[in-house]
Scaffold this motif. Sequence first.
Motif, short mmCIF file in Angstrom:
data_model
loop_
_atom_site.label_atom_id
_atom_site.label_comp_id
_atom_site.label_asym_id
_atom_site.label_seq_id
_atom_site.Cartn_x
_atom_site.Cartn_y
_atom_site.Cartn_z
N MET A 24 0.85 -1.20 0.00
CA MET A 24 0.00 0.00 0.00
C MET A 24 0.88 1.24 0.00
SD MET A 24 -2.48 1.41 3.02
CE MET A 24 -3.05 3.11 2.95
N ASP A 25 0.60 2.15 -0.91
CA ASP A 25 1.28 3.44 -0.95
C ASP A 25 0.26 4.51 -0.63
OD1 ASP A 25 3.77 2.46 -1.77
OD2 ASP A 25 3.08 2.36 -3.84
N THR A 26 0.63 5.45 0.18
CA THR A 26 -0.25 6.56 0.51
C THR A 26 0.50 7.86 0.35
OG1 THR A 26 -1.63 7.57 2.21
CG2 THR A 26 0.27 6.36 2.97
N GLN A 27 -0.16 8.86 -0.23
CA GLN A 27 0.47 10.15 -0.46
C GLN A 27 -0.12 11.21 0.45
OE1 GLN A 27 0.64 11.40 -4.52
NE2 GLN A 27 0.66 9.33 -5.33
N ASP A 28 0.67 12.27 0.64
CA ASP A 28 0.08 13.41 1.36
C ASP A 28 -0.85 14.10 0.38
OD1 ASP A 28 2.37 14.05 -0.12
OD2 ASP A 28 2.79 15.84 1.05
N GLU A 29 -2.13 14.26 0.78
CA GLU A 29 -3.14 14.67 -0.15
C GLU A 29 -3.56 16.13 0.01
OE1 GLU A 29 -4.88 10.17 -0.12
OE2 GLU A 29 -5.98 11.76 0.84
N ALA A 30 -3.13 16.77 1.05
CA ALA A 30 -3.43 18.20 1.18
C ALA A 30 -2.61 18.96 0.15
CB ALA A 30 -3.07 18.67 2.59
N PRO A 31 -3.04 20.16 -0.25
CA PRO A 31 -2.33 20.91 -1.28
C PRO A 31 -0.86 21.12 -0.94
CG PRO A 31 -4.44 21.92 -0.84
CD PRO A 31 -4.25 20.86 0.20
N ASP A 71 3.28 22.20 -2.89
CA ASP A 71 3.90 22.92 -4.01
C ASP A 71 4.07 22.02 -5.23
OD1 ASP A 71 4.05 25.14 -2.42
OD2 ASP A 71 6.09 24.72 -1.74
N ALA A 72 4.40 20.76 -5.00
CA ALA A 72 4.60 19.83 -6.10
C ALA A 72 4.02 18.48 -5.72
CB ALA A 72 6.10 19.68 -6.42
N PRO A 73 3.43 17.77 -6.67
CA PRO A 73 2.82 16.49 -6.34
C PRO A 73 3.88 15.44 -5.99
CG PRO A 73 2.81 16.83 -8.71
CD PRO A 73 3.28 18.10 -8.10
N PRO A 74 3.65 14.62 -4.94
CA PRO A 74 4.59 13.56 -4.60
C PRO A 74 4.53 12.47 -5.64
CG PRO A 74 2.63 13.40 -3.24
CD PRO A 74 2.50 14.66 -4.05
N ARG A 75 5.57 11.67 -5.72
CA ARG A 75 5.63 10.61 -6.69
C ARG A 75 5.68 9.26 -5.99
NH1 ARG A 75 10.43 11.65 -10.68
NH2 ARG A 75 9.48 9.82 -11.61
N ILE A 76 4.81 8.33 -6.46
CA ILE A 76 4.78 7.00 -5.87
C ILE A 76 6.13 6.31 -5.98
CG2 ILE A 76 3.84 4.68 -6.25
CD1 ILE A 76 1.97 6.35 -4.70
N GLY A 77 6.81 6.50 -7.11
CA GLY A 77 8.09 5.83 -7.30
C GLY A 77 9.14 6.23 -6.28
N ASP A 78 8.95 7.37 -5.65
CA ASP A 78 9.91 7.85 -4.66
C ASP A 78 9.42 7.61 -3.24
OD1 ASP A 78 11.46 8.81 -6.76
OD2 ASP A 78 10.44 10.74 -6.77
N ALA A 79 8.50 6.66 -3.08
CA ALA A 79 7.87 6.44 -1.78
C ALA A 79 8.88 6.04 -0.72
CB ALA A 79 6.79 5.36 -1.90
N ARG A 80 8.71 6.60 0.47
CA ARG A 80 9.49 6.19 1.62
C ARG A 80 8.94 4.87 2.14
NH1 ARG A 80 9.07 8.83 7.68
NH2 ARG A 80 10.25 7.17 8.74
N GLU A 81 9.79 3.87 2.30
CA GLU A 81 9.36 2.59 2.83
C GLU A 81 9.55 2.61 4.34
OE1 GLU A 81 11.60 -0.37 0.70
OE2 GLU A 81 10.15 -0.40 -0.95
N LEU A 82 8.46 2.48 5.07
CA LEU A 82 8.53 2.55 6.52
C LEU A 82 9.18 1.30 7.11
CD1 LEU A 82 5.04 4.05 7.43
CD2 LEU A 82 7.18 5.23 6.88
N THR A 122 4.20 -1.22 2.88
CA THR A 122 4.54 -2.62 2.61
C THR A 122 6.00 -2.75 2.22
OG1 THR A 122 3.66 -2.30 0.36
CG2 THR A 122 2.21 -3.33 1.99
N ASN A 123 6.87 -2.38 3.13
CA ASN A 123 8.31 -2.53 2.94
C ASN A 123 8.64 -4.01 2.81
OD1 ASN A 123 11.11 -2.80 3.31
ND2 ASN A 123 11.21 -1.03 4.65
N PRO A 124 9.25 -4.46 1.69
CA PRO A 124 9.55 -5.88 1.50
C PRO A 124 10.36 -6.49 2.64
CG PRO A 124 9.87 -4.69 -0.54
CD PRO A 124 9.67 -3.66 0.52
N GLU A 125 11.26 -5.72 3.22
CA GLU A 125 12.08 -6.24 4.32
C GLU A 125 11.28 -6.32 5.61
OE1 GLU A 125 15.16 -7.49 4.06
OE2 GLU A 125 14.82 -7.19 1.92
#
Length: 204
Positions: free
Chosen positions: A1-8, A10-21, A100-103
Amino acid sequence: MDTQDEAPRDAPPRIGDARELDVGALRALAHPLRVEIYDILSQYGPQTASSLAEQLGESSGATSYHLRALAKHDLIREVPGRGTARERWWERPKGAVSMTNPETVKTPAGRAASQLVISEFYRRRHRQLEDFIAANMRKDPEEWTAMLSTATVRLTDAQFEQLVHELEAVIDEYVARYREQEGEGVRPFTVRTDVFPLTDRRQS
């Protein structure tokens, strides 16, 4: 599962750059109230402990405690240059986050934390959808400011990956193209698109 910050932002976040918790961050988030706090910050932008307490029906002491726990793992942060020593503002940092960090999911603790967090996120989102439907049921569906759509489309994994990176406007095209597809590696995927305005909790 990927979740983005959805409030307005300056630039839209990118799923490909997701931080894995990691496990620590997931375990810090693995509490229903913390998931709700985190999601409110994602959807509605910066909040204080008091504003969160009012929305959640909790004490400001409780929300302040949970905010500090989330900040400890860099899940949220104080808003620079805003607030006072007595009234601190908190925000979710820009960027996508993967639950969903694979590790992480290789360990029992990591799997348990991931499952709880993801389940709580979807439980909250489903409640929002139900609230929207209940609030608009007396209206003509054509008047709804929303798109509620479900579909089943048969795709290979590669075709699925292609689909999720495209705009929702082309979902119908994919359904029509692959509805009858058969053969090696083909399996059914459900495609769900829910687009609806969120209620301003501060006015409810």
